[in-house]
Design an enzyme around this catalytic site. Structure first.
Site, PDB file in Angstrom:
ATOM      1  N   LYS A  49       0.811  -1.224   0.000  1.00  0.00           N
ATOM      2  CA  LYS A  49       0.000   0.000   0.000  1.00  0.00           C
ATOM      3  C   LYS A  49       0.843   1.272   0.000  1.00  0.00           C
ATOM      4  CE  LYS A  49      -4.420  -1.344   1.887  1.00  0.00           C
ATOM      5  NZ  LYS A  49      -4.930  -1.814   3.167  1.00  0.00           N
ATOM      6  N   ARG A  50       2.032   1.176   0.545  1.00  0.00           N
ATOM      7  CA  ARG A  50       2.907   2.349   0.559  1.00  0.00           C
ATOM      8  C   ARG A  50       3.134   2.903  -0.842  1.00  0.00           C
ATOM      9  NH1 ARG A  50       7.895   1.145   1.125  1.00  0.00           N
ATOM     10  NH2 ARG A  50       7.531  -1.091   1.063  1.00  0.00           N
TER      11      ARG A  50
END
Ligand code: GLU
Length: 469
Positions: A239-240
């Site tokens: 998700k980063r």
């Protein structure tokens, strides 16, 4: 042999790009061979599987157009079958009950670790017959003690694992539930899967699964283990790095065609071609052309493809996809210009359909306020006359076309003896609400005279209020 491939996600989250690419490769291979593609939901982990995740997977597959010929099958609906086969293996002496408690097992593991050995079940109950009657047990598969398992992986080549490295896998837990590796094997067999295309994180399971298939007398499918997708910084995609869920790409305004094209190239190539229609992918795809190394995600390239497809797909297709974004924003397209026409003039100004919808609402609904900066700069008292004059010349246009609209704007500038910008910019802000739009002739052409007159009046009121404050 007829080709059957499958995608077998565990419904513990959304459909992420890694899974989608695996699904795509599996789907493409089936299509390219005139075979069938099976969708199987591996929902045996009752604690981690959710209804939302199941739906999210189906939605993601549908949005991408990765249609399945068979399924969706759910493993939780097949427990009877797994149990029957486990019983069969027990009866045939190919599996056995293991009464070792988890404490005992932990102790053995600790000991092995302390000695620097790989933790493995030592086969304690493999041959024992002194079974207690009042204790819970797991059922383990009797892995062969000798020989090797050979996998001729389509991507990774020949892999050979010695059976001495494999221990006796639990196939049924003490609560009676079958384990992942066993269910996969039974399903691949029952569903006549000929080619298993899956993530390389499963490569360690493959020799164990092959041994179980052999014990069941089932044919061994071919395998292709696809490498990981990394983020643009070389780290595992997460998700980063921004969106990792396929549906997030839809929400962000990407076309499924762009996402598919992007994903297919993430690890597979055909010469130096970058743009592939789905038909071309099917025509050229081969498992053996999938690369071995991990691929890094590159959002810029995805955007480039999205822009390409916004401009090159049939306008009606892009319009259908774009409408979804207007719907999300509660913008009613009725009464406004055909979306195809708006897309034709806006597509090369944006990266995504979402942006396209955002900058095109003025075609369909009145804006509440003028963009503050643009109004400050262009809706000033000096613009009053320009707006009044251009309103008159525009209202006098008989044939509403870009050509005549352009001429009317020129005429207003000429009659005032000012440059085009002095008329064009106030007009643009008045009609579109901001200082950015395609050229005015084609923009105004998509709006009605009445609407334009109304908005010019609104701008004039704005200027008047400004004068008075
Ligand atoms: N259910 C597994 C997963 O989601 C895939 C199993 C397989 O493809 O064999 O990782």
């Amino acid at each position: 042999m007829s080709v059957v491939t499958r995608f077998a996600p565990s419904p513990t989250g959304y459909l992420h790009v890694g899974g989608a690419r695996t699904a795509l490769y599996s789907w493409l291979y089936a299509k390219s061979q005139g075979g069938e593609f099976v969708l199987r939901i591996e929902d045996t982990d009752l604690e981690r599987s959710t209804e939302e995740a199941k739906q999210a997977i189906l939605d993601g597959m549908q949005w991408l157009g990765l249609t399945w010929d068979k399924g969706p099958y759910y493993q939780t609906e097949r427990f009877d079958r797994y149990k029957a086969l486990i019983q069969q293996l027990l009866d045939e002496g190919k599996a056995y009950k293991c009464f070792m408690s988890s404490e005992e097992l932990d102790a053995i593991r600790e000991e092995q670790k302390a000695k620097g050995e790989k933790p493995r079940y030592p086969g304690t109950w493999r041959e024992r017959t002194d079974h207690p009657t009042d204790q819970p047990y797991a059922i383990r598969f009797k892995n062969p003690l000798e020989g090797t398992v050979v996998i001729n992986d389509h991507i990774r080549g020949k892999i050979e694992i010695s059976n001495s490295e494999l221990d006796d896998l639990i196939i049924q837990r003490s609560d009676g539930s079958p384990t992942y590796n066993f269910c996969v094997v039974v399903d691949d067999w029952d569903m006549a899967v000929s080619h298993v295309v899956r993530g390389e994180d499963h490569i360690n399971n493959t020799p164990r699964q092959i041994n179980i298939l052999k014990a069941l007398g089932a044919p061994i499918p071919e395998y292709a283990h696809v490498s990981m997708i990394l983020g643009d910084d070389g780290k595992k995609l997460s998700k980063r790095h921004g969106a990792v869920s396929v549906m997030q790409y839809r929400d962000d305004g990407f076309l499924p065609q762009a996402v598919l094209n992007y994903l297919v190239r993430l690890g597979w190539s055909h010469g130096d071609q970058e743009i592939f229609s789905v038909d071309e992918m099917i025509e050229y795809f081969s498992l053996d052309d999938i690369g071995q190394s991990a691929s890094a995600f590159n959002t810029e390239k995805l955007i480039w493809l999205n822009q390409h497809y916004m401009k090159s797909l049939p306008a009606s297709e892009v319009a259908t996809r774009a409408k979804w974004h207007f719907d999300q924003m509660n913008v009613d397209l009725g009464g406004g210009p055909a979306l195809e026409a708006v897309i034709a003039i806006q597509a090369d100004r944006v990266k995504t359909l979402k942006e396209l919808a955002e900058i095109s609402t003025y075609f369909y609904q009145d804006f509440a306020d003028f963009d503050e900066k643009a109004a400050k700069k262009h809706l000033r008292p000096v613009a009053k006359q320009a707006l009044q004059t251009v309103k008159e010349t525009l209202m006098a246009v008989e044939t509403w076309s870009p050509e005549h609209i352009g001429a009317a704007i020129n005429q207003a500038a000429d009659s005032l003896g000012v440059g085009m910008g002095k008329v064009g910019m106030p007009l643009r802000v008045a009609v579109t609400g901001s200082g950015n739009s395609p050229s005015l002739d084609i923009t105004l052409n998509l709006l009605s005279k009445e609407k334009i007159a109304e908005r010019i009046d609104k701008a004039l009121t704005f200027i008047a209020n400004r004068e008075n404050s």
